[in-house]
Design a protein around this motif. Sequence first.
Motif, PDB file in Angstrom:
ATOM      1  N   THR A  35       0.829  -1.210   0.000  1.00 26.00           N
ATOM      2  CA  THR A  35       0.000   0.000   0.000  1.00 26.00           C
ATOM      3  C   THR A  35       0.859   1.253   0.000  1.00 26.00           C
ATOM      4  N   ARG A  36       1.935   1.243   0.785  1.00 29.52           N
ATOM      5  CA  ARG A  36       2.855   2.391   0.793  1.00 29.52           C
ATOM      6  C   ARG A  36       3.448   2.617  -0.597  1.00 29.52           C
ATOM      7  N   HIS A  37       3.785   1.522  -1.275  1.00 29.85           N
ATOM      8  CA  HIS A  37       4.333   1.624  -2.628  1.00 29.85           C
ATOM      9  C   HIS A  37       3.341   2.319  -3.560  1.00 29.85           C
ATOM     10  N   LEU A  69       0.843   4.315  -2.650  1.00 28.08           N
ATOM     11  CA  LEU A  69       0.695   5.699  -2.196  1.00 28.08           C
ATOM     12  C   LEU A  69       1.850   6.554  -2.716  1.00 28.08           C
ATOM     13  N   ASP A  70       3.067   6.011  -2.637  1.00 25.09           N
ATOM     14  CA  ASP A  70       4.230   6.738  -3.137  1.00 25.09           C
ATOM     15  C   ASP A  70       4.143   6.957  -4.646  1.00 25.09           C
ATOM     16  N   ALA A  71       3.413   6.064  -5.330  1.00 28.81           N
ATOM     17  CA  ALA A  71       3.240   6.201  -6.783  1.00 28.81           C
ATOM     18  C   ALA A  71       2.121   7.186  -7.139  1.00 28.81           C
ATOM     19  N   GLY A  72       1.529   7.810  -6.134  1.00 28.18           N
ATOM     20  CA  GLY A  72       0.541   8.848  -6.399  1.00 28.18           C
ATOM     21  C   GLY A  72      -0.903   8.423  -6.273  1.00 28.18           C
ATOM     22  N   ARG A 112      -4.351   7.575  -4.429  1.00 33.12           N
ATOM     23  CA  ARG A 112      -4.978   8.010  -3.180  1.00 33.12           C
ATOM     24  C   ARG A 112      -6.259   7.248  -2.863  1.00 33.12           C
ATOM     25  N   ALA A 150      -0.831   7.640   6.195  1.00 35.85           N
ATOM     26  CA  ALA A 150      -0.800   8.657   5.136  1.00 35.85           C
ATOM     27  C   ALA A 150      -1.893   9.701   5.307  1.00 35.85           C
ATOM     28  N   ALA A 169       2.918   4.328 -11.709  1.00 27.77           N
ATOM     29  CA  ALA A 169       2.594   5.568 -11.009  1.00 27.77           C
ATOM     30  C   ALA A 169       1.373   6.212 -11.656  1.00 27.77           C
TER      31      ALA A 169
END
Length: 342
Positions: free
Chosen positions: A179-181, A183-186, A188, A216, A340
């Motif tokens: 999930t963090r990956h 989120l980091d890819a944009g 939401r 987040a 992303a």
Amino acid sequence: MTEDRRPTLTTVAQRAQVSRQTVSNVLNTPEIVRPETRERVLRVIAELDYRPNVAARQLRTRRSSVLGLCVPPAADGISGQVLDRFLHALTEEAQRGGLRIMLFTAPDDEAEIREYENLRATTGVDGFVLANTHPRDPRTAWLAAHGVPFVSFGRPWDRGASSHPWVDIDGREGTRAATRHLLDAGHRRIAFLGWPEGSGVGDDRLAGFLAALDAAGLGPGGVVERCEDGVPEGEAAARRALVRDDVTALVCVSDSVALGAMTAVREADLADPARIVAISGFDDTPVAAAVGLTSVAQPVEDVAARAVALVRAQIHGDPVDTDRQVLIEPRLVVRATSPARH
């Protein structure tokens, strides 16, 4: 070498310049022997083609050197690959330590417990490995109450359950990393495709997803769709999630569910080429690698090694108070299905 000239434990000890007890430790509890000594003894064993007299050892120790494992019901060909890898790794690890794995089947928990009794009475099985655990699991309670050495691949999922030895993959951390990956890819608005409520493993993986969103600042921003494990079920759950136009990523509880989701996403892409939906799975099966699916890899080889060490320590009466419960962190493997968001 003729039958009456076969090398003995003493022969190996003399050639390796160690004690007989050290040779015995290398064969039975190799983890307590210094690596350089263990390698020297193993080299001599190979050179002499030394074979322990298993029958004599069993009479002397009253141990069979056999571990029983009940094979769970057949899963689909995708999810079942994780169990296949675990069984192979467990057998290999046990064999290195002079143990053998005896497989058996049972239709339910009560039948499995009856098999425990039968195998202990008829074959003298030294201990058991449980390939899975679940809430309200009577098997671990029975084994603990009867003083039978055992270890489980999976944690006890009930509050206040007995703290028996277990090894498990940190599923919560795995889905949190996925999930963090995303989120980091944009992304939401992310949906989680999970198993029905009450599945210990599934609920643990859902908790990781929710924890990542909460960290987040998107606590209520997740969509959860539940389904049984399987490709068609995953496809149906993904379609329900994608009804929401703002969902741009799917975190799946397994590779089976994720592969079904990929079909639903392809159909959504055809309907709206501008909509790009990212997907992650869990298990990192060979199928995931073949289709470019981002997935969480389970290091089942590490699980097998720790499981054998824990149950062997119980069989030999060694202390197991340290690291009786081992939680192993998985690894996210990023591939083409988690692009992303532009």
